[in-house]
Design an enzyme around this catalytic site. Structure first.
Site, PDB file in Angstrom:
ATOM      1  N   ASP A   2       5.238   7.036  93.458  1.00  0.00           N
ATOM      2  CA  ASP A   2       6.542   6.150  92.882  1.00  0.00           C
ATOM      3  C   ASP A   2       6.797   4.595  94.200  1.00  0.00           C
ATOM      4  O   ASP A   2       7.855   3.744  93.224  1.00  0.00           O
ATOM      5  CB  ASP A   2       7.833   7.148  93.544  1.00  0.00           C
ATOM      6  CG  ASP A   2       7.394   8.078  92.500  1.00  0.00           C
ATOM      7  OD1 ASP A   2       6.728   8.522  91.436  1.00  0.00           O
ATOM      8  OD2 ASP A   2       8.175   9.616  92.451  1.00  0.00           O
ATOM      9  N   GLU A  35      11.918   7.070  84.288  1.00  0.00           N
ATOM     10  CA  GLU A  35      12.565   8.404  84.249  1.00  0.00           C
ATOM     11  C   GLU A  35      14.115   8.767  85.284  1.00  0.00           C
ATOM     12  O   GLU A  35      14.429   9.864  84.893  1.00  0.00           O
ATOM     13  CB  GLU A  35      11.470   9.157  85.154  1.00  0.00           C
ATOM     14  CG  GLU A  35      11.117   9.807  86.108  1.00  0.00           C
ATOM     15  CD  GLU A  35      10.683  10.404  86.748  1.00  0.00           C
ATOM     16  OE1 GLU A  35      10.652  11.292  85.830  1.00  0.00           O
ATOM     17  OE2 GLU A  35      10.247  10.480  88.078  1.00  0.00           O
TER      18      GLU A  35
HETATM   19  O1  F6P Z   1       7.452  11.711  92.932  1.00  0.00           O
HETATM   20  C1  F6P Z   1       6.081  11.586  92.266  1.00  0.00           C
HETATM   21  C2  F6P Z   1       6.497  12.626  91.346  1.00  0.00           C
HETATM   22  O2  F6P Z   1       5.456  12.455  90.212  1.00  0.00           O
HETATM   23  C3  F6P Z   1       7.925  11.588  90.896  1.00  0.00           C
HETATM   24  O3  F6P Z   1       7.442  10.387  89.758  1.00  0.00           O
HETATM   25  C4  F6P Z   1       8.387  12.659  89.831  1.00  0.00           C
HETATM   26  O4  F6P Z   1       9.942  12.307  89.542  1.00  0.00           O
HETATM   27  C5  F6P Z   1       8.398  14.115  90.478  1.00  0.00           C
HETATM   28  O5  F6P Z   1       7.146  13.772  91.334  1.00  0.00           O
HETATM   29  C6  F6P Z   1       8.081  15.402  90.122  1.00  0.00           C
HETATM   30  O6  F6P Z   1       8.190  16.577  90.352  1.00  0.00           O
HETATM   31  P1  F6P Z   1       7.435  17.317  90.284  1.00  0.00           P
HETATM   32  O7  F6P Z   1       6.196  17.991  91.538  1.00  0.00           O
HETATM   33  O8  F6P Z   1       7.995  18.950  91.394  1.00  0.00           O
HETATM   34  O9  F6P Z   1       8.141  18.154  89.033  1.00  0.00           O
END
Ligand code: F6P
Length: 338
Positions: free
Chosen positions: A133, A228
């Site tokens: 991110d 997102e």
């Molecule tokens: O922080 C990295 C990330 O992939 C974000 O881009 C996304 O919103 C989130 O993690 C998704 O989280 P999880 O692994 O809990 O689904």
């Protein structure tokens, strides 16, 4: 000296290269002992460890994910039923039982906040920022970001031909949680016509006007890259579905959506991320050798430095509205929907 190392939060390309950077520097240059802690802070609570000797540190540079495993365990978070109070003391006890001189925490914002809290328990900690991110405050770039941007750019590249063949609008939703870094960088590199960032919000009339203006100029297809984290009125559907529906209704042009998802954080790190991870890992070990604890290593103006964890904790690095790619994009006629 003996150091422990863990990875916490969502995985990303370059964590293994960091573990290697820390471990090989510690073993070879400083003669330290290195213990890997499995599944983030969960492994420290459950005493789930592995020894990171020379053999365990081999073959890691190009490997995606994390050999240590990861979790989103937050040992300082009190649960609604009041349980979890004992966790900070368990961390102190297990750190001491292991005989650690420092705990290296590889992670994003949440992990750096936890690392700061661990340092407040009187333990020595070093943070290493990681996330696709790119939203960790205090560092110009996090490793994982460059790789994710490459993957997202390739996906946008591939949408162009199908968009133009069918004369469609293609909406692609990219990761980044609340931050629009991946969307901005991949959107610009992939030649998106409209880029919507969570930080800027959007006006659908302006988005639709940009798409219709293109159609009038003989380009009846468009690529719309969206983050997102975009705030939308309907929380039951994805931002991609929401925006696609509004575009199709507002322009009359057939619109399709793609949610790129987890491929953005899987697989092998780019050369840039491998080297950034290696540099950050090496500097973390150097700080430990010097006894400079409770800091997060970082990249600033292409120099590897460090900042106190107290400064980083609780902050988020969002895309500023005057970011140079935004200004340049606007000058070239790319719509940011505002
Ligand atoms: O922080 C990295 C990330 O992939 C974000 O881009 C996304 O919103 C989130 O993690 C998704 O989280 P999880 O692994 O809990 O689904």
């Amino acid at each position: 000296m003996k150091i422990g190392i863990l990875s916490s939060g969502g995985d990303c390309p370059g964590i293994n290269a960091t573990i290697r950077g820390v471990g090989k520097t510690a073993l070879t240059h400083f003669g330290m002992e290195v213990t890997g802690i499995k599944s983030g802070f969960l492994g420290l609570l459950n005493q789930d460890y592995l020894s990171l000797d020379d053999e365990a540190l081999s073959g890691l540079l190009s490997l995606g994910g994390t050999i240590l495993g990861t979790s989103r365990e937050k040992p300082f978070k009190k649960l609604l039923d009041g349980s979890g109070d004992e966790k900070p003391q368990v961390i102190i006890d297990n750190y001491k039982k292991l005989g650690l001189d420092c705990l290296v925490c590889i992670g994003g914002n949440g992990t750096q906040k936890t690392a700061y809290k661990v340092s407040q328990l009187g333990l020595n900690v070093i943070g290493i920022p990681k996330t696709i991110d790119n939203d960790v405050w205090g560092t110009d770039i996090t490793f994982g970001f460059n790789t994710a941007v490459d993957i997202a750019t390739e996906a946008i590249d591939r949408l162009h031909s199908t968009a133009s063949s069918h004369k469609r609008v293609m909406v692609i939703e990219l990761m980044g949680h609340k931050a629009g870094w991946i969307t901005l960088y991949a959107g610009m590199a992939g030649g998106a016509d409209v880029i919507l960032l969570p930080e800027l919000g959007f006006n659908i009339n302006k988005v639709n006007k940009a798409i219709l203006d293109r159609a009038q100029k003989g380009k009846p297809y468009s690529i719309v890259a969206i983050g997102e984290g975009l705030q939308i009125d309907d929380t039951k559907i994805s931002p991609a579905s929401y925006i696609s529906k509004l575009i199709e209704e507002g322009t009359g042009i057939e619109t399709r959506e793609t949610i790129l998802g987890y491929v953005q954080r899987g697989g092998s790190p780019s050369a840039f991320d491998r080297n950034l991870a290696t540099r950050l890992g090496g500097h973390a070990t150097e700080l430990i050798a010097k006894g400079e604890f409770n800091r997060m290593v970082c990249l600033r103006e292409d120099k590897i430095k460090s900042v106190p964890l107290s400064e980083v904790s609780g902050k988020l690095k969002l895309v500023p509205p005057d970011q140079d790619l935004i200004i340049q994009g606007k000058r070239m006629g790319i719509s940011f929907g505002i």
